[in-house]
Design a protein around this motif. Sequence first.
Motif, PDB file in Angstrom:
ATOM      1  N   HIS A 240       4.798  -2.849   7.372  1.00  0.00           N
ATOM      2  CA  HIS A 240       4.918  -2.715   5.930  1.00  0.00           C
ATOM      3  C   HIS A 240       4.196  -1.435   5.494  1.00  0.00           C
ATOM      4  CE1 HIS A 240       5.891  -7.136   5.532  1.00  0.00           C
ATOM      5  NE2 HIS A 240       5.186  -7.160   6.646  1.00  0.00           N
TER       6      HIS A 240
ATOM      7  N   ALA B 213       2.948   0.724   1.821  1.00  0.00           N
ATOM      8  CA  ALA B 213       2.846   0.754   0.358  1.00  0.00           C
ATOM      9  C   ALA B 213       2.238   2.078  -0.068  1.00  0.00           C
ATOM     10  CB  ALA B 213       1.977  -0.395  -0.163  1.00  0.00           C
ATOM     11  N   ARG B 214       2.819   2.663  -1.095  1.00  0.00           N
ATOM     12  CA  ARG B 214       2.201   3.793  -1.784  1.00  0.00           C
ATOM     13  C   ARG B 214       1.565   3.224  -3.045  1.00  0.00           C
ATOM     14  NH1 ARG B 214       6.898   8.387  -0.516  1.00  0.00           N
ATOM     15  NH2 ARG B 214       6.124   8.833   1.585  1.00  0.00           N
TER      16      ARG B 214
ATOM     17  N   GLU C 171      -1.847   5.549   0.344  1.00  0.00           N
ATOM     18  CA  GLU C 171      -0.747   5.066   1.178  1.00  0.00           C
ATOM     19  C   GLU C 171      -1.340   4.242   2.308  1.00  0.00           C
ATOM     20  OE1 GLU C 171       2.790   7.552   1.955  1.00  0.00           O
ATOM     21  OE2 GLU C 171       2.230   7.350   4.074  1.00  0.00           O
TER      22      GLU C 171
ATOM     23  N   LEU D 127       9.639   2.825  -1.882  1.00  0.00           N
ATOM     24  CA  LEU D 127       8.180   2.839  -2.022  1.00  0.00           C
ATOM     25  C   LEU D 127       7.712   3.247  -3.413  1.00  0.00           C
ATOM     26  CD1 LEU D 127       7.208   4.514   1.391  1.00  0.00           C
ATOM     27  CD2 LEU D 127       7.270   2.076   0.839  1.00  0.00           C
TER      28      LEU D 127
END
Length: 250
Positions: free
Chosen positions: A174, A176-177, A238, A143
């Motif tokens: 899924h 994501a950061r 996030e 990430l």
Amino acid sequence: MHTRLIRSHERRRWSDGAITSWQSFPATGSFDLAANAFGVLMVHNDDLVDAGAGFDTHQHRNAEIVTWVLAGAIEHRDSQGNCGLITPGVVQRMTAGRGITHSERNASPRAEHLTAHVIQMWLPPDVDELDPGYAEADVTARLVGGDLVPVVSGRAVHHGSGAIAIANRFVALHIARLQPGRPVTLTPAPFGHLFVAQGSATVIGTEFDAPLDLSVGDAVRFTDLDDHVAVSTSEQAEILFWEMHASFDL
């Protein structure tokens, strides 16, 4: 494409004094989770668990349960002999199959007063009465770049990607950061559920004239999601995104 925005305060709130749960779908006391599902996502709980508190041993059957911790630590123990300590960056999947019992507790001692913050999500398997199972993986390193990363998936396209397998070939989670100036494009799918777990984000490319500004706890549900929808942040954020290619209504 159809887009529905659900603000954080619109979720159902449940509390027993030691656990406070914000539920994107009514879960506590519900005996027909499929009736309130979106796509095949039946439960999406955002829980705050006091130190030493948690859920005592209880049973599940024919459910795929995914846990993601935002702060603190959750200890998992089940009737298959699995014991896991789930901390930020570690994703967990439990296959209830034909039946499993487990407990989940804030691993911090009561004297330390450290609250655990955990997201838990339930989906059905695409085949009932499977052998119970358990898996966890630390995805922290994956990430770091700010990309949208599949961390749990039953989709053939994600085999070999490092995503934990889930017993539903129609779904993928899924995470994501997000980094400022690095938008991510959501994966097209018949159904998509986007959740802001930390920070704030902006969604562009929907049918609305203006971008959608999202705060922590906000969610967006997409039907017939196309390949033009992107998410960005001006700080750090996030996001969790469920890509789903099936629905209980199909």
